[in-house]
Design an enzyme around this catalytic site. Structure first.
Site, PDB file in Angstrom:
ATOM      1  N   ASP A 290      -4.966 -19.264   2.751  1.00  0.00           N
ATOM      2  CA  ASP A 290      -4.809 -17.849   2.462  1.00  0.00           C
ATOM      3  C   ASP A 290      -3.616 -17.329   3.241  1.00  0.00           C
ATOM      4  O   ASP A 290      -3.416 -17.701   4.391  1.00  0.00           O
ATOM      5  CB  ASP A 290      -6.070 -17.093   2.897  1.00  0.00           C
ATOM      6  CG  ASP A 290      -7.163 -17.242   1.863  1.00  0.00           C
ATOM      7  OD1 ASP A 290      -6.820 -17.292   0.669  1.00  0.00           O
ATOM      8  OD2 ASP A 290      -8.333 -17.323   2.252  1.00  0.00           O
TER       9      ASP A 290
ATOM     10  N   PHE B 158      -1.080   9.629   8.472  1.00  0.00           N
ATOM     11  CA  PHE B 158      -1.078   8.951   7.179  1.00  0.00           C
ATOM     12  C   PHE B 158      -2.424   9.109   6.490  1.00  0.00           C
ATOM     13  O   PHE B 158      -3.472   9.005   7.103  1.00  0.00           O
ATOM     14  CB  PHE B 158      -0.815   7.455   7.408  1.00  0.00           C
ATOM     15  CG  PHE B 158      -0.843   6.686   6.144  1.00  0.00           C
ATOM     16  CD1 PHE B 158       0.303   6.617   5.363  1.00  0.00           C
ATOM     17  CD2 PHE B 158      -2.008   6.089   5.705  1.00  0.00           C
ATOM     18  CE1 PHE B 158       0.260   5.913   4.166  1.00  0.00           C
ATOM     19  CE2 PHE B 158      -2.042   5.407   4.513  1.00  0.00           C
ATOM     20  CZ  PHE B 158      -0.902   5.314   3.730  1.00  0.00           C
TER      21      PHE B 158
END
Lengths: 553, 773
Positions: free
Chosen positions: B329, B400
């Site tokens: 991965d 954010f």
């Protein structure tokens, strides 16, 4: 020309011509065994024996074919010998004794061609040509068929089908052995070998005495005898007889014929597995062992160890003057390193260490280059065992040509590897332990023992040559040696075919840099090492009590 | 995808450390001695045919020595028994190391009680039952301070759990319902909160039960390769058995044809004496590898355990050595797991330093790893001092959020500060700075890239400030940084016109596989774009070298990522993997594995999610992360307790090392035989055939001392090689040909030479013993 230089030229020219033949003959045999077309003769044969030549067989069916064919051949050959006095062209010979008939039938069907009889005094024309010579062809073709089947096991993926025994047998005989034998026979006739169906004739010798000769179709039999690594001579003294092997250059041809197919089969193997380098590697292993053996035998013979050779200046006892020491040693090496067993000199007369080399050649399992077919499959088994140990050392489950060597494969390879040494050891031990076995010995001490060891090594490995010095035409030796020949031939064949079946069923593993490369000198060296060391470890005690005890001082 | 707790596992050595535990502790040998003696039982020894033969030989010579006692016979008897005991000792020592581990695990497997819910939907009503009575599917509730009674999945709640009992790691981990961190293990302890767990194990088959039996080596199955090797060893044993047995009639004949020679200790009229014959047999059969074979296998598993990896079978470890393809991965394995600022690209006309300042300013309130990396880069690349949000007066921080996909700051018009760089403003305490939300899960993708792999930023939406709320734009300064489309829209909304240069910069970064973040400002009512921040996935240090090693070993590495092909390609090239699978779904992964396997390749992968389970089950080596779901752990054939996906590489190396150790010791064992023949054959037969004394190249002092020296060497070499068997032979990733050369020289050639020296040395000592001449 001094003998050493002559020997080097003789051997060097052989090596050169064999190297030249490697590619064309190997490629030709590749086409023979992989082509799909049948010629008219073959179609006729298939119709006659009722075979669907386009069907394929699984390993078990293939093995049953080999065994059934061989069993029928043994029965036929046995019957032919027993009934020869009632048949044509018997030359007035008596029926062959049962034990000897069994021994001879097994001997020729197993490609051993051990002869416990004198050809000229026992077998008529019909037995020689319709019985023994036929087996010279088909027993050789069986060996090649089995080798090709093992190669198919490596070459094919995810299948149970391994070819068709009857097709392989027929093609090997019709397309490979017959044509080459024909050319070779003509060459031998040109060299002076005889080829006749005439009756006995009586000649007057130089000294004025009378001698009766049994003429024979010698050249044709001689050709296939060597080409098919059979070895059964028409005459008792085999290729030392001037009717079989008249000159030094026919001697050269005969050695060439012995080595021709066994050394070219690795090429066929390389072609079939799709990597010619693999073929070169196997040929290189065979050639290396061959070179070591020929060198040591020549060294032992030319250095003329032993009392008699030193007294007369050279080891010439038991050699034909027209061949000399070195060429005889070359012939002896070639015949024992293959499963041939024809001789042009008397191995019993070799120096102790030279004789040790000849026994050793056979004990190697006859893999350098070995009998037609049998040499290749024997060598591939050794390669499998090498790959197993070496493969572990590179950190992967061992694989050869993309096929994994797992428990089943190593079991079959180990059993193969066990079969002949056990036959040799047990056969020799039984012969030495029983009065019946020892009664046949004509010599005592280490040399007498070497003769018995030689006989059982020769029979179990299907070689057929003899050290002589043993009266082997006794019920005991005819039966036990016959058993050694039969088991020594068919146990390995069944194991090889089973291995082929197990390999063909696998999904191949793609090669990577982590895979053990099996085409490099490194691998060649390892296989040579395994071959030599395993044999040394198995037979050192026996060799120590025989030729080494005699030869070391 | 990342680990919830960042810790350095206690028991994990650094990647290139020598695998520990190879040193042989003499005390450990003594402790294992009783076990070694117990293993003399032929029923136990049955599994090891080579040593069974040695034991049979030892019994036989004992009988002979009792019947006709001599010092020589008894010396041989003692050393033959020692040979068997040494072999058993090797196995016992190897097993002993697992036993200590099992003891600590057993401690965790205390009898616990469980609170089983009467109805799965009603957490309020439960009954108290013993943990052993729990069945699959039962639902239990576990509160702070309690031990989790069995393996299962959290179906409700969130808790911190102490898993040190199985991982050896003391830092607690978070377990919560749903997602890939729902699996809990029986025997671990809940430290806080309360969870409801559905039991997934069958009684007596818990993870801890399996771990105990694994580390103890109980009911250890022989692996295919071990079986194959055993067959070869059995064949060699048979051949040497035949070679020694059939020698007898030959020896009798040799003696009989030399009637003048008196009987010797080795050879009489009845042939070679029993004691000598057995000695020869034991020296020839492959006792060295036969004695160490099972120890090598156990030690291989143990090396994995030392690295906190549990292999469910030895077969899996062996398969690891054979792996052709490694699926890795991207996130967490190849890259650090989050994008980092790598470059500031100003639009033409804007000074680089101005962009850097704006980028830093707009990111101070961005607590996502990406935002932090911008601050770090501004400091490292442009020497900008890192500031606390509170250092700026009159500033309103805009954190954010997933909705706005921007962060930034609004600075109120201040006479002293207008038009100057922000850091020139007065520094004071900023009470309004407290509104900054923290991102609780550092693993979540915080900054929203345009690339489409948009993660939701959980919980960070707590701050509900609209992007341009706060301070009025008139005269003040607003700085924003964020997703390209979001910032461009914001600039346009404020009347600015981003030039085509911005588009080019953004496209260029996207094309290189990076993530562009645009920085814009509204200053004095004029809106413009200052430049673009290039965020890159950062490849872990040393990965390229690791992959080069893999390539040398013949292993293909394939990176698996959810990124688009462009991004994936850029990272694949940077990391040096051979191939990549972009926009990968679990189905794609499974399909890739099947495709590789059809070509005869063996595939290894790691995984932790439930949707990884089919692929883990399909892979030949499936390493499940301990943090993963129980479905994943069930499907894989190994579990990494550290949940470190990079460890797959080490697992492959351990698998290879295991096979190499077997091969090397087999070669050594067979090569040893040559010297033993040179010792024993002249000792047996030189009396009848003096020529054979030429084989006594070691010039051993007497037949008795030669035979005894060979037998002693044969026994002592087993003990000498136990450390090697346990540690494994040194493995350096390289091509097969190089590996083979090295091991051939060391163990093949070494195996031929070593016994010549060893036997000679032993002979030099024992020649002074009575009865040796």
């Amino acid at each position: 020309m001094n003998p050493t230089l002559a020997g080097i030229l003789f051997i060097g020219s052989l090596v050169l011509v064999l190297a030249v033949c490697y590619r064309p003959l190997g490629d030709y045999m590749y086409r023979v065994y992989t082509g799909s077309r049948h010629n008219a003769i073959e179609r006729g044969i298939y119709r006659l024996i009722g075979v669907n030549a386009d069907s394929e067989q699984r390993w078990g069916v293939y093995a049953r074919g080999v065994l059934a064919f061989s069993a029928i051949s043994i029965l036929f050959l046995y019957a032919l010998q027993r009934l020869q006095s009632h048949l044509l062209l018997s030359l007035g010979m008596e029926p062959v004794e049962p034990a000897l008939a069994w021994n001879t039938a097994v001997s020729f069907v197993t490609n051993t061609n051990w002869q416990a009889y004198s050809g000229e005094a026992t077998m008529g024309h019909l037995v020689q040509t319709a019985g023994l010579a036929v087996q010279n062809f088909v027993s050789a073709a069986v060996g090649m068929a089995v080798a090709i089947t093992l190669v198919r096991g490596f070459a094919r993926d995810k299948t149970g089908e391994l070819g068709n025994f009857w097709v392989d047998l027929t093609r090997g005989t019709v397309r490979i052995l017959l044509p080459i034998s024909l050319v070779a026979a003509l060459a031998l006739v040109a060299g002076g070998a005889i080829q006749t169906f005439a009756d006995h004739s009586t000649w007057t010798t130089l000294t004025g005495g009378e001698q009766t000769f049994t003429p024979a179709a010698a050249a044709s039999q001689e050709a296939i005898k060597d080409l098919g690594t059979n070895g059964g001579g028409i005459f008792n003294v085999n290729s030392a007889h001037p009717f079989e092997n008249p000159t030094s250059w026919t001697n050269w041809i005969e050695i060439f014929l012995i080595l021709l197919i066994p050394f070219a089969l690795p090429r066929t193997f390389g072609r079939m597995v799709g990597d010619n380098r693999q073929g070169y590697a196997i040929a290189a292993v065979m050639a290396s062992v061959f070179a070591i053996s020929v060198t040591l035998t020549n060294w032992a013979e030319l250095s003329a160890g032993g009392t008699v050779p030193q007294a007369i200046g050279a080891a010439m006892e038991g050699r034909e003057v027209r061949f000399g020491v070195s060429n005889s040693a070359m012939f002896a090496s070639a015949t024992t390193l293959t499963s041939t067993g024809s001789v042009d000199s008397f191995h019993d007369s070799y120096t102790a260490l030279g004789g040790a080399m000849l026994i050793w050649n056979m004990l190697l399992g006859e893999v350098a280059p070995g009998g037609v077919g049998a040499g290749l499959y024997g060598m591939l088994i050794l390669a499998v065992i090498t790959v197993f140990v070496a493969g572990l050392m590179v950190g992967r489950t061992p694989e050869y040509l993309g096929k994994k060597i797992g428990p089943r494969e190593i079991k079959l390879a180990s059993l193969y590897f066990l079969a002949t040494p056990l036959l040799v050891l047990i056969g020799t031990a039984v012969a030495m332990a029983t009065p019946a076995g020892r009664a046949a010995m004509l010599n005592t001490g280490p040399h007498g023992f070497s003769e018995i060891l030689y006989a059982y090594a020769s029979a179990s490995n299907n070689n057929g040559s003899a050290f002589a010095g043993v009266s082997v035409n006794t019920a005991f030796h005819n039966i036990t040696l016959g058993l050694c020949m039969a088991f020594g031939r068919f146990l390995p064949i069944v194991l090889v075919l089973a291995l082929a079946g197990s390999l063909a069923a696998q999904t191949p593993v793609p090669a990577s840099t982590g895979t053990l490369p099996t085409h490099r000198p490194q691998f060649v060296g390892m296989v040579v090492g395994v071959t030599v060391i395993l044999v040394a470890l198995t037979f050192l005690p026996a060799l120590a009590l025989g030729p080494l005890a005699e030869g070391l001082h | 995808m990342s680990t919830p707790t960042l810790h350095t596992p206690r028991r994990t050595p650094a990647p290139h450390d020598k695998v520990g535990g190879g040193l042989l502790d003499p005390r450990q040998m003594i402790r294992s001695l009783p076990d070694a003696l117990r293993k003399l039982n032929p029923v136990t020894l049955w599994r090891n045919p080579v040593m069974l033969i040695v034991e049979a030989g030892a019994v036989f010579t004992t009988v002979l020595a009792i019947a006709a006692p001599s010092f020589f016979a008894w010396a041989i008897v003692v050393w033959l028994w020692l040979t068997v005991i040494f072999a058993n000792l090797a196995e016992a020592v190897a097993e002993g190391r697992g036993k200590a581990q099992a003891a600590t695990l057993r401690a965790a497997k205390r009898d616990t009680t469980a609170r089983r819910l009467l109805s799965p939907d009603d957490p309020a009503h439960w009954e108290e039952v013993g943990a052993t009575e729990l069945r699959q599917g039962d639902v239990v509730v576990v509160e702070a301070g309690q031990i989790i009674p069995g393996d299962g999945d959290v179906i409700e709640g969130i808790a911190s759990v102490d898993e040190s009992a199985i991982t050896g790691e003391s830092a607690p981990v978070i377990r919560e319902s749903g997602g890939d961190r729902s699996a809990v293990t029986g025997g671990t302890k809940v430290l806080s909160d309360r969870i409801v767990v559905r039991i997934t194990q069958k009684p007596g088959e818990s993870f801890i039960d399996r771990m105990i039996s694994l580390v103890e080596g109980a009911n250890r199955q022989k692996t295919p390769n071990e079986i194959a090797l055993n067959i070869l060893l059995a064949a060699l044993t048979i051949i040497f058995l035949a070679a020694t047995a059939t020698m007898q009639p030959m020896a009798i004949y040799a003696k009989a044809t030399n009637p003048g020679i008196p009987d010797s200790l080795a050879l009489t009229g009845d042939g070679v004496t029993g004691v000598v014959l057995v000695s020869l047999l034991v020296c020839l059969i492959p006792t060295t590898i036969g004695a160490l074979l099972s120890a090598i296998g156990i030690a291989g598993m143990d090396r994995l355990v030392q690295r906190n990896v549990l292999a469910m079978s030895g077969r899996a470890v062996e398969a690891a050595g054979d792996v052709n393809t490694l699926l890795l991965d991207k996130t967490g394995t190849i890259t650090l797991g989050n994008r980092q600022a790598a470059e500031f690209l100003p639009v033409p006309g804007v000074p680089a330093m101005e962009l850097a300042r704006a980028a830093q300013l707009s990111s101070l309130a961005d607590e996502t790893p990406e935002g932090r990396s911008i601050v770090v880069y501004a400091k490292q690349g442009y020497g900008l001092r890192e500031r606390e949000p509170g250092e700026l007066a009159h500033a309103t921080w805009v954190p954010f959020t997933a909705q706005t996909r921007m962060s930034g700051v609004d600075i109120a018009p201040d006479p002293g500060a207008v038009g100057t760089a922000p850091d020139s403003g007065a520094v004071g305490t900023a009470p309004d700075a407290g509104a900054v939300g923290t991102a609780p899960d550092p693993g979540a993708v915080g900054t929203a890239p345009d690339a489409g792999a948009m993660g939701t930023a959980p919980d960070s939406g707590a701050v509900g400030i609209a992007p341009d709320s706060g301070v009025s734009g008139l005269g003040g300064r607003q700085v924003r940084k964020g997703a390209a489309t979001a910032v461009m829209k914001w600039v346009r909304d404020h009347g600015g016109h981003p030039t085509a240069d911005v588009g080019h910069l953004v496209d260029g970064i996207s094309a290189s596989g990076g993530t562009p973040l645009v920085v814009g400002e509204v200053n004095g009512g004029e809106a413009r774009v200052l430049g673009v921040i290039h965020l890159k996935d950062v490849v872990k240090e040393g990965m390229r070298e690791r992959f080069d090693e893999m390539r040398r070993m013949g292993i293909r590495t394939v990176m698996i990522t959810g990124d688009n092909p462009l991004t994936a390609k850029a990272i694949a090239e940077e990391a040096g993997v051979d191939d990549f699978l972009a926009e990968a779904t679990p189905e794609d992964k499974l399909a890739l594995i099947k495709k590789e396997q059809e070509g005869g390749r063996l595939v290894a992968m790691t995984g932790d999610g439930t949707n990884d389970a089919p692929a883990l089950a399909q892979a030949d080596v499936g390493v499940a992360m301990n943090t993963g779901t129980s479905a994943a752990k069930e499907a894989g054939n190994m579990v990494d307790l550290d949940s470190n996906p990079t460890k797959l590489i080490e697992i492959v190396e351990i698998g290879k090392q295991l096979l190499i150790t077997r091969g090397a010791l087999t070669t050594f064992s067979i090569a040893n035989d040559i010297a033993k023949y040179f010792a024993i054959i002249p000792a047996m037969f030189a009396a009848v055939y003096p020529g054979l004394d030429a084989l006594n190249i070691m010039r051993l002092s007497s037949p008795q001392s030669a035979i005894l020296a060979a037998v002693i060497f044969n026994a002592v070499i087993i003990v000498a090689l136990i450390p090697l068997a346990l540690r494994g032979v040194r493995y350096r990733p390289s091509s097969a040909a190089k590996l083979l050369s090295r091991n051939l020289y060391l163990y093949g050639l070494g195996g031929v030479i070593a016994p010549f020296i060893g036997i000679k040395l032993i002979d030099l000592v024992i020649q002074f013993l009575p009865g040796m001449s």
